[in-house]
Design a protein around this motif. Structure first.
Motif: not given
Ligand SMILES: Cc1cc2nc3c(=O)[nH]c(=O)nc-3n(C[C@H](O)[C@H](O)[C@H](O)COP(=O)(O)OP(=O)(O)OC[C@H]3O[C@@H](n4cnc5c(N)ncnc54)[C@H](O)[C@@H]3O)c2cc1C
Length: 363
Positions: A11-13, A33, A40, A42, A44, A46-48, A160, A191, A250, A321
């Motif tokens: 449940a990230g972005i 999630d 996590e 999403s 952390a 910067a949001g560019m 969960s 993620g 970062a 990204n």
């Molecule tokens: C410092 C930093 C700066 C950044 N700046 C930018 C930026 O400026 N612009 C940009 O576009 N991107 C940026 N990013 C990248 C961006 O944050 C990530 O690419 C994006 O948030 C990934 O989203 P996600 O939903 O895949 O992962 P996440 O947000 O990490 O979500 C993954 C989810 O999966 C869940 N999970 C893990 N294991 C399990 C399981 N077994 N069962 C169920 N759920 C589980 C976790 O709890 C988590 O909630 C940055 C990242 C960081 C760390």
């Protein structure tokens, strides 16, 4: 046994954007999630929305530009459903040109950007250029997205973790410690955790740690433009609860799942920011944190079907990204799941470029 058309892990972005897109196309969706939503990478980030960052791999260009074009309607959908508007925080970026290792912003640009904030034209000889680029505050997006999801029939099961997935009789069975779900399709949006509990050596996502800080800007420093130079970026927050701050990031570290914030790393970032913009010497540290980017060996996302398991999909590995790429990822994943041609080419992102078993959990 819970039944659903689609079961999304994560449940990230990426997971939540996909859930909204699939629900809008008439499918029933459940999101799992292991913890709380949007806690996590999403939040952390910067949001560019850096679609034109010259350091992006060229393979990202089409998906990045599609996502940028979808962003206004994505934010409108989030607002219309949940009632919380997420504004663009900045509208342009001063980007160091490739090869420019300058650690200080030329004086004339400092004056134009930081004092006047005018629409100055940059002399190409300066090693910088303006990009038409927006940013958002992920900490504003998080509650807005969670409210949007809550306003729909999308079911959520937080705290969960998915433990196993299996396939039989045309359906995917997903087990958590508390429940079993049967779905037509399972999508791994976990993620940095994607693939991490595999028993074989296939390791889908690589956590890449990023440490960041937020500075409270001095009253006389009117920063409204994102600055991005070699090894450092500064992203001002101009609206909402973060107004008056700037995010500085970062680090890029291969440190496993460690999220420790190290004072030396934060101070190094702060010094690099001050070197670029000396006026930041008077800014105070408001916050520090670390997050885990979902990296992959080739630093490209993994979007598409599992190479061997039916009805099992991946939408992960968005590395630096994922905030930018969320709306386009949701669009193309929904296309794929519904058997339609995706709006952008996904050839470079195919999971089949990794050969071994990639699913989360153990069958
Ligand atoms: C410092 C930093 C700066 C950044 N700046 C930018 C930026 O400026 N612009 C940009 O576009 N991107 C940026 N990013 C990248 C961006 O944050 C990530 O690419 C994006 O948030 C990934 O989203 P996600 O939903 O895949 O992962 P996440 O947000 O990490 O979500 C993954 C989810 O999966 C869940 N999970 C893990 N294991 C399990 C399981 N077994 N069962 C169920 N759920 C589980 C976790 O709890 C988590 O909630 C940055 C990242 C960081 C760390």
């Amino acid at each position: 046994m819970t039944q659903s058309d689609i079961c999304i892990a994560g449940a990230g972005i990426i997971g939540l954007s996909l859930a909204l897109e699939l629900r809008a196309r008439g499918l029933s969706v459940i999101v799992l999630d292991s913890g709380a939503p949007m806690q996590e990478a999403s939040t952390a980030a910067a949001g560019m929305l850096a679609a034109d960052d010259p350091h992006n791999p060229p393979e990202l260009f089409a998906l990045s530009h599609l996502s940028r074009s979808l962003y206004p309607s994505f934010l409108d959908r989030v607002r219309d459903l949940g009632g919380i508007a997420v504004p663009f925080q900045t509208h342009r970026t001063l980007q160091a040109l490739a090869g420019n290792r300058a650690s200080t912003l030329p004086q004339e640009l400092q004056t134009e950007l930081l004092v006047k904030d005018s629409d100055a034209v940059v002399d190409p000889g300066s090693g910088f250029t303006f990009l038409r680029e927006h940013s958002i505050d992920p900490r504003q997006l998080a509650p807005a997205l969670i409210e949007a999801i809550a306003s729909t029939s999308i079911r959520t099961l937080y705290n969960s973790p998915v433990i196993t997935t299996g396939y039989g009789a045309g359906r995917v069975t997903v087990r958590t410690s508390a429940t079993t779900i049967q779905a037509d399709h399972f999508v791994d949006c976990t993620g940095a955790w994607a693939g991490s509990s595999e028993t074989d050596t296939a390791f889908l996502a690589i956590p890449i740690k990023g440490q960041m800080l937020a500075l409270t800007l001095p009253a006389d420093l009117q920063l409204k433009t994102t600055l991005r130079a070699a090894d450092i970026y500064i992203v001002p927050r101009t609206l909402g609860p973060g107004k008056g701050r700037a995010i500085v990031g970062a680090t890029v570290e291969d440190a496993g799942f460690d999220k420790t914030v190290e004072p030396a790393a934060i101070e190094s970032l702060r010094q690099r920011a001050i070197s670029l913009v000396p006026g930041l010497a008077h800014a105070t540290i408001a916050d520090t944190w670390a997050g885990l980017r979902p990296g992959t060996p080739d630093r490209l996302p993994i979007i598409g079907p599992h190479p061997t398991r039916s009805h099992h999909w991946f939408a992960t590995g968005h590395y630096r990204n994922g905030i930018l790429l969320a709306p386009a990822t949701a669009r193309v994943m929904a296309d794929l799941i519904l058997g339609q041609s995706p709006t952008a080419s996904l050839e470079s992102f195919s999971p089949s470029r990794y050969t071994l078993s990639l699913a989360i959990g153990v069958q």
